[in-house]
Design an enzyme around this catalytic site. Structure first.
Site, PDB file in Angstrom:
ATOM      1  N   ASP A  44     -30.850 -47.949  53.693  1.00 27.36           N
ATOM      2  CA  ASP A  44     -31.466 -48.506  52.683  1.00 27.36           C
ATOM      3  C   ASP A  44     -30.246 -48.760  51.434  1.00 27.36           C
ATOM      4  O   ASP A  44     -30.848 -49.269  50.528  1.00 27.36           O
ATOM      5  CB  ASP A  44     -32.557 -47.663  52.091  1.00 27.36           C
ATOM      6  CG  ASP A  44     -32.352 -46.411  51.880  1.00 27.36           C
ATOM      7  OD1 ASP A  44     -31.366 -45.918  51.840  1.00 27.36           O
ATOM      8  OD2 ASP A  44     -33.117 -45.474  51.255  1.00 27.36           O
ATOM      9  N   GLU A 182     -24.679 -35.691  53.109  1.00 26.98           N
ATOM     10  CA  GLU A 182     -23.825 -36.498  52.165  1.00 26.98           C
ATOM     11  C   GLU A 182     -23.728 -35.728  50.841  1.00 26.98           C
ATOM     12  O   GLU A 182     -24.312 -34.908  50.394  1.00 26.98           O
ATOM     13  CB  GLU A 182     -24.893 -37.463  51.731  1.00 26.98           C
ATOM     14  CG  GLU A 182     -24.355 -38.730  50.701  1.00 26.98           C
ATOM     15  CD  GLU A 182     -25.080 -39.711  50.590  1.00 26.98           C
ATOM     16  OE1 GLU A 182     -26.082 -40.182  51.438  1.00 26.98           O
ATOM     17  OE2 GLU A 182     -24.817 -40.501  49.609  1.00 26.98           O
TER      18      GLU A 182
HETATM   19  O1  KIV Z   1     -28.593 -45.950  53.401  1.00 27.09           O
HETATM   20  C1  KIV Z   1     -27.341 -45.527  53.598  1.00 27.09           C
HETATM   21  O2  KIV Z   1     -26.313 -46.120  53.752  1.00 27.09           O
HETATM   22  C2  KIV Z   1     -27.070 -44.310  54.065  1.00 27.09           C
HETATM   23  C3  KIV Z   1     -25.851 -43.674  54.230  1.00 27.09           C
HETATM   24  C4  KIV Z   1     -24.896 -43.579  53.094  1.00 27.09           C
HETATM   25  C5  KIV Z   1     -25.732 -42.270  55.022  1.00 27.09           C
HETATM   26  O3  KIV Z   1     -28.219 -43.283  53.839  1.00 27.09           O
END
Ligand code: KIV
Length: 277
Positions: A44, A182
């Site tokens: 997202d 994260e």
């Molecule tokens: O939305 C995204 O790209 C993510 C990654 C940073 C893990 O959730």
């Protein structure tokens, strides 16, 4: 043949590092797939790097499905992970199931990802029971930035670190096939990686994870609003794009593009007939 969640799990068992990268469109997904990256996340994060939102919070199901379909069309071997947007899985187990199913049925991806640990474990369990593989995501979960007070590192105090470990264990117990960690301290990520049987995929979580994920626009240097601390720019695509666009702009203004090579010729007799009309 597409990579399966079993193969991803086996990579952890064999100590093989796992690469995951985001992609949001057909052409980019095709390149990432051809390189052999086993996991492609339609994150997202597309809300920020593709659509220009300030955060991931405004992203809708329709936007996610639209981009996920394109990525699925561009891939043959990668396992594609569709990212469930904010509030599309929090309300109830039923809501979560219905939206997870849309990713699989309508967009054609093979797995979904959602943010949260203990608080979403009941939903994860049910989605997995219904046959949809789930990837967890804990630590700095961007859909909760207002709760965190910004994009702040998580798990720095003993209490916060214990909560993140408990989140990882709750997700493992609920049946996820992998967990994104994260922006948490590297030693905490390494400890979680040791303690859970499923692969951990880090972003800003150090080298001790089973794999790594990056946002492709950060890696390519095509997103210029800011560069996250955890990102390494392997290219400076924004500069390359800027140079190419400037050259095109100059050539159009100067009348040097298009040349004969880029134009279609016409039979002289047809032209003569047209002129005579
Ligand atoms: O939305 C995204 O790209 C993510 C990654 C940073 C893990 O959730």
């Amino acid at each position: 043949m597409r990579i399966t969640i079993n193969q991803i799990r086996e990579m952890k068992e064999k100590g093989e590092k796992i690469t995951m990268l985001t992609a949001y469109d057909y052409s980019t997904a095709k390149i990432v797939d051809q390189v052999g990256v086993p996991l492609i996340l339609v994150g997202d994060s597309l809300g920020m790097v593709m659509l220009g939102y300030e955060s991931t919070i405004p992203v809708t199901m329709e936007e996610m499905l639209h981009h996920t379909k394109a990525v699925v069309r561009g891939t043959e071997q990668a396992l594609v992970v569709g990212d469930m947007p904010f509030m599309t899985y929090h309300v109830s187990v039923e809501q979560c199931l219905q939206n997870a199913a849309r990713f699989i049925q309508e967009a054609g991806c093979q797995t979904i990802k959602l943010e949260g640990g203990v608080t979403v474990a009941d939903k994860v369990r049910r989605v997995v029971e219904c046959g949809i593989p789930v990837m967890g995501h804990i630590g700095l979960t961007p859909q909760s930035i207002h709760q965190f007070g910004g994009h702040r590192a998580q798990g720095k105090t003993p209490e916060a670190a214990i909560r993140i470990l408990e989140d990882a264990q709750a997700l493992e117990e609920a049946g996820v096939f992998a967990i994104v960690l994260e922006t948490v301290p590297a030693p905490l990520a390494a400890l979680i990686t040791e303690k859970v049987s499923v692969p951990t995929i880090g972003i800003g979580a150090g080298i001790g994870c089973d794999g790594q994920v990056q946002v492709i626009n950060d890696l390519l240097g095509s997103f210029t609003d800011f560069v996250p601390r955890h990102a390494k720019q392997y290219a400076k695509l924004a500069d390359i794009i800027r140079d190419a666009v400037s050259e095109y702009h100059e050539e159009v203004k100067a009348g040097t593009f298009p040349t004969k090579k880029h134009s279609l010729s016409m039979d002289e007799s047809v032209l003569a007939e047209l002129k005579a009309r």
